[in-house]
Design an enzyme around this catalytic site. Structure first.
Site, short mmCIF file in Angstrom:
data_model
loop_
_atom_site.label_atom_id
_atom_site.label_comp_id
_atom_site.label_asym_id
_atom_site.label_seq_id
_atom_site.Cartn_x
_atom_site.Cartn_y
_atom_site.Cartn_z
N GLU A 1 32.43 32.09 29.85
CA GLU A 1 32.96 32.18 28.59
C GLU A 1 33.26 33.34 27.98
OE1 GLU A 1 33.63 29.30 26.97
OE2 GLU A 1 32.51 27.74 28.15
N TRP B 1 32.20 23.96 13.89
CA TRP B 1 30.82 24.62 14.00
C TRP B 1 31.09 26.01 14.16
CZ3 TRP B 1 29.34 27.06 18.38
CH2 TRP B 1 30.24 26.47 19.44
N GLU C 1 37.26 28.65 21.54
CA GLU C 1 36.66 29.00 22.79
C GLU C 1 35.59 30.23 22.55
OE1 GLU C 1 36.17 27.89 25.67
OE2 GLU C 1 37.45 26.38 25.93
N ASP D 1 33.46 20.36 22.75
CA ASP D 1 34.59 21.10 22.67
C ASP D 1 35.38 21.18 23.78
OD1 ASP D 1 34.06 21.81 20.00
OD2 ASP D 1 33.94 24.13 20.49
N GLU D 2 34.83 21.21 24.92
CA GLU D 2 35.50 21.25 26.28
C GLU D 2 36.28 20.05 26.26
OE1 GLU D 2 35.55 24.23 26.96
OE2 GLU D 2 33.70 25.20 27.32
N HIS E 1 39.35 19.85 24.45
CA HIS E 1 40.34 20.59 25.13
C HIS E 1 40.95 19.97 26.33
CE1 HIS E 1 38.11 24.29 23.25
NE2 HIS E 1 39.13 23.84 22.32
N GLU F 1 38.94 22.58 31.79
CA GLU F 1 38.39 22.00 30.89
C GLU F 1 37.55 20.93 31.21
OE1 GLU F 1 38.05 23.40 27.77
OE2 GLU F 1 40.23 24.53 27.66
N HIS G 1 32.06 29.75 22.02
CA HIS G 1 31.03 29.45 23.13
C HIS G 1 30.13 30.48 23.69
CE1 HIS G 1 34.04 25.90 23.81
NE2 HIS G 1 33.52 25.96 22.53
N THR H 1 34.21 22.77 32.85
CA THR H 1 33.34 23.20 31.59
C THR H 1 32.52 22.08 31.16
OG1 THR H 1 35.02 23.41 30.33
CG2 THR H 1 34.17 25.64 31.47
FE FE2 Z 1 37.25 25.12 27.01
FE FE2 Z 2 34.34 27.01 26.51
#
Ligand code: FE2
Ligand code: FE2
Length: 396
Positions: A138, A95, A176, A261-262, A265, A229, A179, A232
């Site tokens: 971020e 995305w 990242e 996403d976090e 990760h 991670e 974000h 977040t």
């Molecule tokens: Fe992250």
């Molecule tokens: Fe992030």
């Protein structure tokens, strides 16, 4: 092991609501350091220097990992390619911030912006304070890429190195980067926040850097990133939930997408540490105990806007109050990681390793107890003006 005294912090940073009371050993450490700093009055002359944002207040330690352990990481390169790089998403399948924002090239741009602003009107200021704090965290991404590249054995030696570790770090950074970009653009369009103050805070924060006390050790570094991670993931997940409660489904989608996403990760970093536990259980449990004794500092704990000496504490207090990230989450993350890595079941540890195991396995309940006690002490509710929301008074 090289030791270097760090500069004195310029702003009075109180203990954050996430942090625990100082352990006696750390306290005496600080006292002795303060005594040393006392004679370095040159540092104090810089107090009014406009380029001097808040700085770390601890002794900086470098290269604490025995050099022979670097080989472990070199030998894991193929493993990392097969097990870690698979958690990245190809750019073409990723995305992008523009997927969630009004399209400036479209006819309906102005209408879409109007709708975004209408929706954001339903959201209280304290939510925006927390969203801004998350966005600023971020946006200090250069600091985190730097941090990863301090780690011995996994750093990107050239800036375009072809090791799996370096490929991961660059691609992780690139993921990242979306974000902060997305949250920044959303907040800008909302008109609800003071962008200039926010931008100043970002500039100060990146200038501050951070020393998460990982000492160039990938053991410590990957434990730290595993923790962060997940922190977040929790935090963005909660801003998504609250946005939905306030009726802004699009903002909920934005925060939820970032949270996903976090989570990916987190999966990658916890897998690395899981592998370290498999190869070197003693070294890894010692590293986990070390990191937890030092406490996991929040990446944006040095934030400053040019006015508020306790900006991070104020942001943290609001995050705690509205339930985006709380002291309970800190204990929950630790407990989750201890379970994820099966720390309780480790066998064949050295005496020191066993002590470290006991310490980390018993830590989460102790943190919770301390926190309950702290909550029990009636805290005076106070309001502070926050520059990010045009100096409006926010309950902390
Ligand atoms: Fe992250
Ligand atoms: Fe992030």
């Amino acid at each position: 092991m090289a030791l270097r005294l760090n500069h004195m912090i310029f702003h009075s940073h109180k203990v954050s609501s996430f942090a625990l009371p100082q352990s006696p050993s750390l306290r005496s450490y600080k006292v002795s350091m303060a005594a040393t700093l006392h004679s370095t009055s040159r540092e104090l002359e810089n107090v009014k220097n406009p380029f001097s944002p808040p700085r770390e207040l601890h002794v900086q330690v470098t290269h604490s990992m025995p050099p022979q352990k670097i080989e472990i990481f070199k030998s894991l390169d193929v493993w990392a390619e097969k097990n870690i790089l698979v958690h990245l998403k190809p750019v073409e399948k990723s995305w992008q911030p523009s997927d969630f924002l009004p399209d400036p090239a479209s006819e309906g741009f102005e209408e879409q912006v109007k709708e975004l602003r209408e929706r954001s009107k339903e959201i209280p200021d304290d939510y925006f304070v927390v969203l801004v704090g998350d966005m600023i965290t971020e946006e200090a991404l250069p600091t985190y890429q730097t941090m990863l590249n301090t780690l011995d054995g996994v750093r990107d030696e050239t800036g375009a190195s072809l090791t799996s570790w370096a490929i991961w770090t660059r691609a992780w950074t690139a993921e990242e980067n979306r974000h902060g970009d997305l949250l920044n653009k959303y907040l800008y369009l909302s008109g609800r926040v003071n962008m200039k103050q926010i931008e100043k805070t970002i500039q100060y924060l990146i200038g501050s850097g951070m020393d998460p006390r990982t000492e160039n050790s990938p053991y410590l570094g990957f434990i730290y990133t595993s923790f962060q991670e997940r922190a977040t993931f929790i935090s963005h997940g909660n801003t998504a939930r609250l946005a939905k409660e306030h009726g802004d489904i699009k903002l909920a989608q934005i925060c939820g997408t970032i949270a996903a996403d976090e989570k990916r990760h987190e999966t990658a970093y916890t897998k690395i540490v899981e592998k370290l536990f498999e190869i070197d259980p003693d070294g890894t449990v010692l590293a986990l105990a070390d990191m937890m004794r030092k406490k996991i500092s929040m990446p944006a704990h040095l934030m400053y806007d040019g006015h508020d000496d306790n900006l991070f504490e104020h942001f943290s207090a609001v995050a705690q109050r509205i339930g985006v990230y709380t002291a309970k989450d800190y204990a929950d993350i630790l407990e989750f990681l201890v379970g994820r890595w099966n720390v309780e079941k480790l066998t064949g540890l050295s005496g020191e390793g066993c002590k470290a195991q006991d310490y980390v396995c018993g830590l989460a309940p102790r943190i919770r107890k301390l926190e309950e006690r702290a909550q029990g002490r009636a805290k005076q509710a106070s309001k502070v003006p926050l520059s990010w929301v045009f100096g409006k008074e926010i309950m902390v």
